[in-house]
Scaffold this active site. Structure first.
Site, short mmCIF file in Angstrom:
data_model
loop_
_atom_site.label_atom_id
_atom_site.label_comp_id
_atom_site.label_asym_id
_atom_site.label_seq_id
_atom_site.Cartn_x
_atom_site.Cartn_y
_atom_site.Cartn_z
N HIS B 12 -7.33 3.31 0.44
CA HIS B 12 -7.21 4.65 -0.18
C HIS B 12 -8.32 4.93 -1.19
O HIS B 12 -8.14 5.72 -2.11
CB HIS B 12 -5.83 4.80 -0.83
CG HIS B 12 -5.57 3.82 -1.94
ND1 HIS B 12 -4.33 3.28 -2.18
CD2 HIS B 12 -6.38 3.28 -2.87
CE1 HIS B 12 -4.40 2.46 -3.23
NE2 HIS B 12 -5.64 2.44 -3.67
N HIS B 59 -3.11 4.97 -10.32
CA HIS B 59 -4.28 4.40 -11.01
C HIS B 59 -4.50 5.08 -12.35
O HIS B 59 -5.62 5.33 -12.77
CB HIS B 59 -5.53 4.56 -10.16
CG HIS B 59 -5.43 3.99 -8.78
ND1 HIS B 59 -4.67 4.58 -7.80
CD2 HIS B 59 -5.97 2.89 -8.21
CE1 HIS B 59 -4.76 3.86 -6.68
NE2 HIS B 59 -5.54 2.83 -6.91
N HIS B 193 -10.95 -6.51 -2.78
CA HIS B 193 -11.95 -5.86 -3.63
C HIS B 193 -11.69 -6.19 -5.10
O HIS B 193 -10.58 -6.51 -5.49
CB HIS B 193 -12.02 -4.35 -3.41
CG HIS B 193 -10.80 -3.53 -3.73
ND1 HIS B 193 -9.57 -3.75 -3.16
CD2 HIS B 193 -10.63 -2.45 -4.54
CE1 HIS B 193 -8.70 -2.83 -3.59
NE2 HIS B 193 -9.31 -2.05 -4.44
N GLU B 240 -3.39 -5.04 -4.16
CA GLU B 240 -2.75 -3.94 -3.44
C GLU B 240 -2.14 -4.40 -2.11
O GLU B 240 -1.39 -3.65 -1.48
CB GLU B 240 -3.77 -2.81 -3.21
CG GLU B 240 -4.10 -2.08 -4.51
CD GLU B 240 -5.30 -1.13 -4.40
OE1 GLU B 240 -5.53 -0.37 -5.34
OE2 GLU B 240 -6.02 -1.17 -3.39
#
Lengths: 118, 280
Positions: B12, B59, B193, B240
């Protein structure tokens, strides 16, 4: 049942944003959270020092902001999700921020990512 | 009765939202990413789900560190997007299904998942980018949404095992709803990541590919990892993966993979896409 809270093995180049860091960085992160709104971004740009003072940043945090130094912001309790909003004020994306933290040029940082896919 | 027809995972990354708004679909950087999506859109067009449960992480748009729930479930008639600090165009609201939301909330709490219910909830790129990727025509289709937000901002994060079991409880909640609805469950984010620290740019292809296989065939194999393990193996934001595991937990029937795509890099991230069918 293992928990990372009991795992003392540090991960190089990585700060786990736990309760201790959350306490330390609260003012800095709260200021960065305010950058979600255009008014907050404009007020910061109009008078950076006054805006930092409004949120009660300490000297370490203010210096990191002044120097645009992301690693120092993290040391001072900054959380990357909020710091990304600070970077956004200057039109910087996560690759610019990644390059700064790793001491690489943005091009070299991007090449490193491409290389990871090979 | 309501029925979960499938689950979809996708990265995303905010840059995707930017690329969509600039229509960079034929840009050489973006082609290997966007070319993964048409089969998923075709499947959605054929199977016509009524509701999407969107399991994502905020976030720092809706939640700040002043009050940060581990698990939050939307119960709003619609969900609004807003500026995340980058001045991007705000997307139109997403219709909700408050009646189903409250059923899910009641069922989860009865199942001992003490979630936070949200009658107002701003949705950020973790929610909106997947919606744009899967339903570019969402207004014509009229898909309803229920956001399920899992904390990945402030440690301690819920364990992979806990998130998988949350997904199972969501599956039980949906399947006990007495309306004939077709439901699809999205797990957004990932794969490996890291944005912060001297280790920024860390990607682990081998681990990602293992996860993409195990999440289909043996998700419980992934529930033995601790959050610390995942930070080490997949990077700080690779956590995530817990959102993917929650999605997978909700698929309680016979699961088969219909489509997948994996590409490095998009922005700082290894992007992953999976379409899983859930047969009763």
């Amino acid at each position: 049942m293992t928990s990372y809270l009991h795992d003392a093995e540090p991960i190089p180049g990585t700060t786990i944003f736990d309760g201790k860091m959350a306490i330390k960085g609260y003012a800095l992160n709260k200021m960065c959270y305010s950058f979600n709104d255009a008014e907050g971004r404009e007020a910061f740009l109009a008078d950076e020092e006054a805006y930092c003072d409004k949120f009660g940043l300490n000297e370490e945090q203010k210096a990191a902001i002044r120097n645009r130094n992301v690693l120092d912001m993290i040391k001072a309790g900054g959380n990357i999700y909020y710091l990304a909003k600070f970077a956004g004020i200057f039109g910087l994306g996560v690759q610019d921020v990644g390059a700064q933290q790793t001491g690489m040029t943005v091009e070299a940082f991007k090449d490193m990512l491409v290389e990871a896919g090979r | 009765m309501a029925q979960i027809i499938g689950g979809i995972t996708t990265s995303h990354i905010p840059a995707i939202g930017n690329a969509i708004s600039k229509e960079l679909f034929d840009d050489p950087y973006w082609v290997p990413f966007f070319e993964g999506y048409p089969p998923v859109r075709d499947w959605l067009a054929d199977s016509k789900p009524d509701v999407a449960i969107v399991i994502y992480n905020d976030h720092g748009l809706n939640f700040f560190l002043d009050k940060l729930p581990t698990f939050a479930v939307g119960a709003a008639p619609e969900y609004h997007n807003a500026d995340e600090g980058w001045g991007l165009a705000t997307l139109d609201p997403y219709p909700g299904d408050p009646e189903l939301s409250w059923h899910v909330i009641e069922s989860l709490v009865a199942d001992e998942f003490d979630i936070t219910s949200c009658q107002e909830m701003k949705v950020d790129h973790g929610f909106t980018v997947p919606m744009s990727l899967f339903w570019p025509n969402r207004k014509e289709v009229g898909i309803k949404t229920i956001p399920v937000c899992i904390n990945t901002v402030q440690h301690p994060l819920p364990s992979p095992s806990r998130c998988y079991r949350l997904g199972q409880a969501i599956g039980r909640a949906i399947e006990s709803y007495d309306k004939d609805l077709k439901v699809v469950v999205l797990g957004t984010g990932g794969l490996s990541h890291q944005l912060d620290g001297e280790r920024a740019g860390f990607i682990n292809k081998e681990f990602d590919l293992m996860c993409m296989e195990k999440i289909v065939s043996d998700p419980e194999a992934l529930t033995g990892y601790s959050i610390h393990d995942i930070v080490r193996l997949a990077g700080a934001q690779g956590t995530e993966l817990i959102l993917w595991l929650a999605m997978r937990g909700a698929l309680t029937g016979t699961v088969s993979k219909l489509h997948g795509n994996y590409h490095i890099p998009i922005s700082n991230t290894a992007s992953g896409l999976l379409l899983l069918e859930n047969a009763a």
